[in-house]
Design a protein around this motif. Sequence first.
Motif, PDB file in Angstrom:
ATOM      1  N   LEU A   1       0.855  -1.180   0.000  1.00 30.22           N
ATOM      2  CA  LEU A   1       0.000   0.000   0.000  1.00 30.22           C
ATOM      3  C   LEU A   1       0.892   1.230   0.000  1.00 30.22           C
ATOM      4  CD1 LEU A   1      -2.947   1.071   0.255  1.00 30.22           C
ATOM      5  CD2 LEU A   1      -2.563   1.168   2.713  1.00 30.22           C
ATOM      6  N   PHE A   2       0.692   2.107  -0.991  1.00 34.08           N
ATOM      7  CA  PHE A   2       1.451   3.355  -1.039  1.00 34.08           C
ATOM      8  C   PHE A   2       0.899   4.299   0.022  1.00 34.08           C
ATOM      9  CE2 PHE A   2       1.337   7.769  -2.502  1.00 34.08           C
ATOM     10  CZ  PHE A   2       2.686   8.040  -2.566  1.00 34.08           C
TER      11      PHE A   2
ATOM     12  N   ASN B   1       2.924  -3.101   4.007  1.00 35.85           N
ATOM     13  CA  ASN B   1       1.926  -4.163   3.920  1.00 35.85           C
ATOM     14  C   ASN B   1       1.693  -4.767   5.298  1.00 35.85           C
ATOM     15  OD1 ASN B   1       4.034  -6.032   4.289  1.00 35.85           O
ATOM     16  ND2 ASN B   1       3.190  -7.452   2.796  1.00 35.85           N
ATOM     17  N   LEU B   2       0.559  -5.403   5.446  1.00 34.77           N
ATOM     18  CA  LEU B   2       0.126  -5.995   6.706  1.00 34.77           C
ATOM     19  C   LEU B   2      -0.010  -7.493   6.503  1.00 34.77           C
ATOM     20  CD1 LEU B   2      -1.029  -5.803   9.620  1.00 34.77           C
ATOM     21  CD2 LEU B   2      -3.269  -5.366   8.597  1.00 34.77           C
TER      22      LEU B   2
ATOM     23  N   TRP C   1       8.695  -0.459   3.367  1.00 35.57           N
ATOM     24  CA  TRP C   1       9.803  -0.326   2.431  1.00 35.57           C
ATOM     25  C   TRP C   1       9.890   1.125   1.983  1.00 35.57           C
ATOM     26  CZ3 TRP C   1       6.567  -4.364   2.721  1.00 35.57           C
ATOM     27  CH2 TRP C   1       7.107  -5.647   2.765  1.00 35.57           C
ATOM     28  N   PHE C   2      11.101   1.554   1.685  1.00 31.92           N
ATOM     29  CA  PHE C   2      11.328   2.871   1.124  1.00 31.92           C
ATOM     30  C   PHE C   2      11.987   2.702  -0.237  1.00 31.92           C
ATOM     31  CE2 PHE C   2      11.677   3.059   5.698  1.00 31.92           C
ATOM     32  CZ  PHE C   2      10.861   4.114   6.039  1.00 31.92           C
TER      33      PHE C   2
ATOM     34  N   SER D   1      14.973   0.049  -0.456  1.00 31.46           N
ATOM     35  CA  SER D   1      15.480  -0.501   0.795  1.00 31.46           C
ATOM     36  C   SER D   1      15.025  -1.943   0.970  1.00 31.46           C
ATOM     37  CB  SER D   1      14.964   0.324   1.978  1.00 31.46           C
ATOM     38  OG  SER D   1      13.567   0.083   2.163  1.00 31.46           O
ATOM     39  N   GLU D   2      15.672  -2.631   1.882  1.00 33.91           N
ATOM     40  CA  GLU D   2      15.092  -3.864   2.378  1.00 33.91           C
ATOM     41  C   GLU D   2      13.957  -3.493   3.319  1.00 33.91           C
ATOM     42  OE1 GLU D   2      18.209  -6.069   4.191  1.00 33.91           O
ATOM     43  OE2 GLU D   2      19.260  -6.453   2.311  1.00 33.91           O
ATOM     44  N   ASP D   3      13.127  -4.455   3.694  1.00 31.86           N
ATOM     45  CA  ASP D   3      12.030  -4.100   4.589  1.00 31.86           C
ATOM     46  C   ASP D   3      12.588  -3.715   5.958  1.00 31.86           C
ATOM     47  OD1 ASP D   3      12.778  -6.789   4.810  1.00 31.86           O
ATOM     48  OD2 ASP D   3      10.936  -7.304   5.843  1.00 31.86           O
TER      49      ASP D   3
END
Length: 385
Positions: A103-104, A116-117, A129-130, A139-141
């Motif tokens: 989700l943005f 995300n959930l 994430w970025f 990025s990694e999470d």
Amino acid sequence: MAMAQLPQDLIEEILSWLPVKSLMRFRCVSRTWNSLIFQAHFVKLNLQRSSRNTHVLLRCQINTVFEDMRDLPGIAPCSICSLLENPSSTVDNGCHQLDNRYLFIGSYNGLVWLINLVARGEFSEYRVWFCNLATRIMSEDSPHLCLRSCNYKLWWYQVKCGFGYDDRSDTYKVVLVLSNIKSQNWELRVHRLGDTHWRKVLTCPAFPILGEKCGQPVSGTVNWFAIRKLGFDYEWETVTVDQLVIFSYDLNKETFKYLLMPNGLSQVPRGPELGVLKGCLCLSHVHQRTHFVVWLMREFGVENSWTQLLNVTLELLQAPLPCVILKPLCISENGDVLLLANYISSKFILYNKKDNRIVYTQDFNNQVPMSSHDYIQSLVLPYGN
């Protein structure tokens, strides 16, 4: 004089004025240039010298032609000039499809934040994430925020999110506003880009936070439209105009306050929405079932700086009641021309307020712009410096 003979500080000065797209190409010139371009001081210098208020980022819904597929999320960085000239083509050509698990939530200084959930039995995990669209670095999470589902209201419509920049500590921060079932309070959790954990920064009494999930980032704060009353339950018909506020969270002080509505708002508006136009907090709504109104807070936090940017009849905008869903997407440099989205007719509307006329209307095509965010191309790294 050959480039190699130029002083290093002069080379850095010249490069700092260039757009990100050019700098990404010039990384291959030498190891020195490649190293310089992502050094923290150079990233800040280039960001300071970049032109602002020339682009927006549109969150889109990509309509599919397949019956067994739902519409997909997307984001489209767009030049404001191109949008004003031909919005449908600009959005279609620039839209990036997202994995529908993400989700943005927001964008600031060129960084985009996705979330995300994931439900795991009695627990729910938030992962973020970025990414930087201009440099294509992701990025990694982040460290996961794990919450016991029975303690919080965790469906998407029950959680508010925000993303912004704290210039006093030079950090980017994610904010989650969570409803605690037991205490009946809001809890604010914060993750700072580059950190290894989330922090619980404060709790505040329960009150309804309205509108979009994503808070609006302005001047080191994140802001949501809200009703100043105790408890989450309410009936819109009973709300009074003096109860309407903006819930504003300060990213540096880690405190909140309420900002008042414009003095000219004499009655409860229909369909109020918060946004950001040209770096200013923006409030749009329908007034008295006849007009579409847009306000700008010219100086953030100064309530008497609210200025009415637009007040135009729904009849002129070809947006008759009872169903009206209008949003401002961007504004021209001189402030005379606004691009609006009419979600009932699925059309862009280019309105010239100086001449009080519609310049054109245009269909959305396959990419539907759901929200607009200030955007600037940058070299900012999505995992901290």
